[in-house]
Write a protein that holds these residues in place. Structure first.
Motif, mmCIF file in Angstrom:
data_model
loop_
_atom_site.group_PDB
_atom_site.id
_atom_site.type_symbol
_atom_site.label_atom_id
_atom_site.label_comp_id
_atom_site.label_asym_id
_atom_site.label_seq_id
_atom_site.Cartn_x
_atom_site.Cartn_y
_atom_site.Cartn_z
ATOM 1 N N PHE A 8 0.895 -1.159 0.000
ATOM 2 C CA PHE A 8 0.000 0.000 0.000
ATOM 3 C C PHE A 8 0.926 1.198 0.000
ATOM 4 O O PHE A 8 1.659 1.425 0.962
ATOM 5 N N SER A 9 0.920 1.970 -1.097
ATOM 6 C CA SER A 9 1.993 2.951 -1.271
ATOM 7 C C SER A 9 1.530 4.166 -2.081
ATOM 8 O O SER A 9 1.897 4.322 -3.247
ATOM 9 N N PRO A 10 0.756 5.058 -1.476
ATOM 10 C CA PRO A 10 0.248 6.228 -2.207
ATOM 11 C C PRO A 10 1.335 7.110 -2.818
ATOM 12 O O PRO A 10 1.171 7.636 -3.916
ATOM 13 N N THR A 11 2.467 7.299 -2.110
ATOM 14 C CA THR A 11 3.532 8.147 -2.646
ATOM 15 C C THR A 11 4.732 7.358 -3.145
ATOM 16 O O THR A 11 5.759 7.936 -3.493
ATOM 17 N N GLY A 12 4.631 6.035 -3.163
ATOM 18 C CA GLY A 12 5.671 5.198 -3.753
ATOM 19 C C GLY A 12 6.783 4.761 -2.823
ATOM 20 O O GLY A 12 7.639 3.964 -3.228
ATOM 21 N N THR A 13 6.804 5.220 -1.575
ATOM 22 C CA THR A 13 7.916 4.859 -0.697
ATOM 23 C C THR A 13 7.875 3.387 -0.300
ATOM 24 O O THR A 13 8.894 2.694 -0.350
ATOM 25 N N SER A 14 6.713 2.906 0.101
ATOM 26 C CA SER A 14 6.601 1.499 0.517
ATOM 27 C C SER A 14 6.883 0.549 -0.638
ATOM 28 O O SER A 14 7.532 -0.492 -0.461
ATOM 29 N N SER A 15 6.400 0.894 -1.830
ATOM 30 C CA SER A 15 6.615 0.014 -2.982
ATOM 31 C C SER A 15 8.090 -0.030 -3.372
ATOM 32 O O SER A 15 8.605 -1.083 -3.778
ATOM 33 N N ARG A 16 8.819 1.079 -3.218
ATOM 34 C CA ARG A 16 10.251 1.077 -3.553
ATOM 35 C C ARG A 16 11.032 0.214 -2.563
ATOM 36 O O ARG A 16 11.948 -0.518 -2.956
ATOM 37 N N VAL A 17 10.682 0.311 -1.295
ATOM 38 C CA VAL A 17 11.326 -0.541 -0.303
ATOM 39 C C VAL A 17 11.044 -2.012 -0.610
ATOM 40 O O VAL A 17 11.937 -2.858 -0.586
ATOM 41 N N LEU A 18 9.793 -2.311 -0.931
ATOM 42 C CA LEU A 18 9.415 -3.692 -1.228
ATOM 43 C C LEU A 18 10.181 -4.223 -2.428
ATOM 44 O O LEU A 18 10.672 -5.365 -2.418
ATOM 45 N N GLU A 19 10.321 -3.422 -3.474
ATOM 46 C CA GLU A 19 11.060 -3.870 -4.653
ATOM 47 C C GLU A 19 12.525 -4.128 -4.315
ATOM 48 O O GLU A 19 13.144 -5.059 -4.846
ATOM 49 N N GLY A 20 13.082 -3.317 -3.412
ATOM 50 C CA GLY A 20 14.453 -3.557 -2.975
ATOM 51 C C GLY A 20 14.584 -4.897 -2.272
ATOM 52 O O GLY A 20 15.535 -5.646 -2.502
ATOM 53 N N THR A 139 21.056 4.183 -0.375
ATOM 54 C CA THR A 139 21.515 3.413 0.783
ATOM 55 C C THR A 139 20.381 2.575 1.363
ATOM 56 O O THR A 139 20.569 1.403 1.722
ATOM 57 N N ASP A 140 19.184 3.171 1.439
ATOM 58 C CA ASP A 140 18.024 2.435 1.947
ATOM 59 C C ASP A 140 17.694 1.237 1.064
ATOM 60 O O ASP A 140 17.383 0.151 1.559
ATOM 61 N N ILE A 141 17.747 1.444 -0.241
ATOM 62 C CA ILE A 141 17.414 0.352 -1.164
ATOM 63 C C ILE A 141 18.457 -0.757 -1.085
ATOM 64 O O ILE A 141 18.125 -1.949 -1.167
ATOM 65 N N ALA A 142 19.715 -0.374 -0.887
ATOM 66 C CA ALA A 142 20.761 -1.387 -0.698
ATOM 67 C C ALA A 142 20.498 -2.174 0.580
ATOM 68 O O ALA A 142 20.689 -3.406 0.627
ATOM 69 N N ASP A 143 20.047 -1.493 1.623
ATOM 70 C CA ASP A 143 19.706 -2.178 2.870
ATOM 71 C C ASP A 143 18.493 -3.086 2.679
ATOM 72 O O ASP A 143 18.438 -4.193 3.234
ATOM 73 N N ALA A 144 17.536 -2.619 1.888
ATOM 74 C CA ALA A 144 16.353 -3.442 1.610
ATOM 75 C C ALA A 144 16.764 -4.720 0.879
ATOM 76 O O ALA A 144 16.257 -5.810 1.177
ATOM 77 N N ARG A 145 17.683 -4.580 -0.060
ATOM 78 C CA ARG A 145 18.175 -5.766 -0.773
ATOM 79 C C ARG A 145 18.874 -6.722 0.203
ATOM 80 O O ARG A 145 18.682 -7.940 0.133
ATOM 81 N N ARG A 146 19.662 -6.161 1.115
ATOM 82 C CA ARG A 146 20.358 -6.990 2.101
ATOM 83 C C ARG A 146 19.346 -7.732 2.975
ATOM 84 O O ARG A 146 19.526 -8.921 3.275
ATOM 85 N N PHE A 147 18.291 -7.054 3.379
ATOM 86 C CA PHE A 147 17.242 -7.697 4.165
ATOM 87 C C PHE A 147 16.622 -8.844 3.369
ATOM 88 O O PHE A 147 16.380 -9.929 3.892
ATOM 89 N N GLY A 148 16.395 -8.605 2.072
ATOM 90 C CA GLY A 148 15.859 -9.654 1.207
ATOM 91 C C GLY A 148 16.798 -10.840 1.100
ATOM 92 O O GLY A 148 16.368 -12.001 1.098
ATOM 93 N N GLU A 149 18.108 -10.574 1.026
ATOM 94 C CA GLU A 149 19.088 -11.660 0.947
ATOM 95 C C GLU A 149 19.091 -12.495 2.233
ATOM 96 O O GLU A 149 19.225 -13.726 2.181
ATOM 97 N N LEU A 150 18.918 -11.817 3.370
ATOM 98 C CA LEU A 150 18.852 -12.544 4.643
ATOM 99 C C LEU A 150 17.586 -13.400 4.715
ATOM 100 O O LEU A 150 17.609 -14.523 5.229
ATOM 101 N N LEU A 151 16.498 -12.869 4.193
ATOM 102 C CA LEU A 151 15.266 -13.660 4.133
ATOM 103 C C LEU A 151 15.455 -14.881 3.240
ATOM 104 O O LEU A 151 14.979 -15.976 3.548
ATOM 105 N N LYS A 152 16.158 -14.692 2.126
ATOM 106 C CA LYS A 152 16.412 -15.796 1.198
ATOM 107 C C LYS A 152 17.218 -16.897 1.883
ATOM 108 O O LYS A 152 16.913 -18.096 1.730
ATOM 109 N N LEU A 153 18.226 -16.514 2.645
ATOM 110 C CA LEU A 153 19.022 -17.503 3.372
ATOM 111 C C LEU A 153 18.153 -18.268 4.365
ATOM 112 O O LEU A 153 18.291 -19.483 4.528
#
Length: 274
Positions: A8-20, A139-153
């Motif tokens: 749910f992302s009216p201004t796009g912030t949540s969706s960008r984090v999710l994509e990261g 930097t935030d998107i890189a952190d989001a990707r790192r969080f995703g990598e940890l979830l993948k593990l």
């Protein structure tokens, strides 16, 4: 296994984090991600199995998960399905939002196995009173990707034990900032009790060219077809209309903008539990 990604992302912030986050999860399943955008419409009936994973990214409203996001997810059901809860907040505090969404999903058959809080530009942020302006940034998107990598593990390792979302802690702001903001809120509440004011986006009719962008981005259909009127009972003050107007013809003069800018400009970084 399928990965369901809800935002749910009216201004796009949540969706960008999710994509990261999803970028870090590439290859975790042979099936493509199932993206469900509930910004403008309900998710509809979805029944997820025990082998699936649900990732939800929503903004914080008043210390909880956005009420409209929960309303639009009401028909999503799980059956021991694992879920990951992500709250996006405007650099003040995410408070109860992560635990709130985790509890909401728990009532619908989901088990929370990961949780995070990321910062996104505050809805009330303006040029004169910036509040986490431009975030999530690189930097935030890189952190989001790192969080995703940890979830993948975690998923690849089959370690999908439930976590306590409520244990995810806010990064504390300086005490003086908290005291000043509490004083402002108390003063604001007194004024509202004495003389209630409904703050809504305003339109500069001399600058508006009737392009209709504001109407199309509004998540609650609160804006009239000509873009000039806003329904007070529908507006959630997400400021999507303000931030997306190509002519800068819209603004929301929230009394919260200045105190938020003055007290919560110190950068906060993402936090998570996996």
């Amino acid at each position: 296994m399928k990965i369901y990604a809800v935002s749910f992302s009216p201004t796009g912030t949540s969706s960008r984090v999710l994509e990261g986050i999803l970028s870090g999860l590439e290859g975790v399943s042979p099936d493509p991600f199932v993206r469900i955008d509930i910004t403008h419409q309900p998710a509809g009936m979805k029944c997820l199995g025990e082998e699936d994973v649900l990732i939800v990214a929503v903004p914080v409203y008043g210390g909880n998960a956005a009420p409209l996001a929960k309303e639009r997810m009401a028909c999503i059901e799980g059956s021991g399905t694992r879920c990951v809860v992500v709250a996006v907040y405007g650099n003040r505090a995410f408070e109860n939002a992560v635990a709130d969404m985790s509890s909401f999903l728990g009532e619908r058959g989901f088990l929370t196995v990961g949780a995070a809080a990321f910062v996104g530009e505050h809805s009330y942020s303006t040029l004169s009173a910036p509040i986490a302006a431009g975030r999530p940034d690189e930097t935030d998107i890189a952190d989001a990707r790192r969080f995703g990598e940890l979830l993948k593990l975690k998923i690849d390792g089959g370690d999908l034990r439930k976590i306590e979302a409520a244990s995810l802690s806010d990064i504390e702001s300086p005490e003086i900032s908290l005291v000043r903001f509490r004083e402002f809120v108390a003063s604001y509440q007194r004024r509202q009790t004495e003389s209630p004011v409904k703050y809504l986006p305003e339109v500069d009719s001399s600058a508006c060219d009737g392009c209709g962008v504001c109407v199309s981005v509004c998540p609650t259909a609160a804006i009239s077809a000509d873009g000039l009127a806003v329904a007070a009972d529908k507006c959630i003050k997400c400021c999507a209309c303000v931030k997306c107007c190509p002519r800068g013809a819209r603004r929301l003069d929230s009394p919260f903008a200045k105190p938020l800018h003055e007290n919560f400009s110190l950068r906060k970084e993402p936090v998570w539990i996996v």
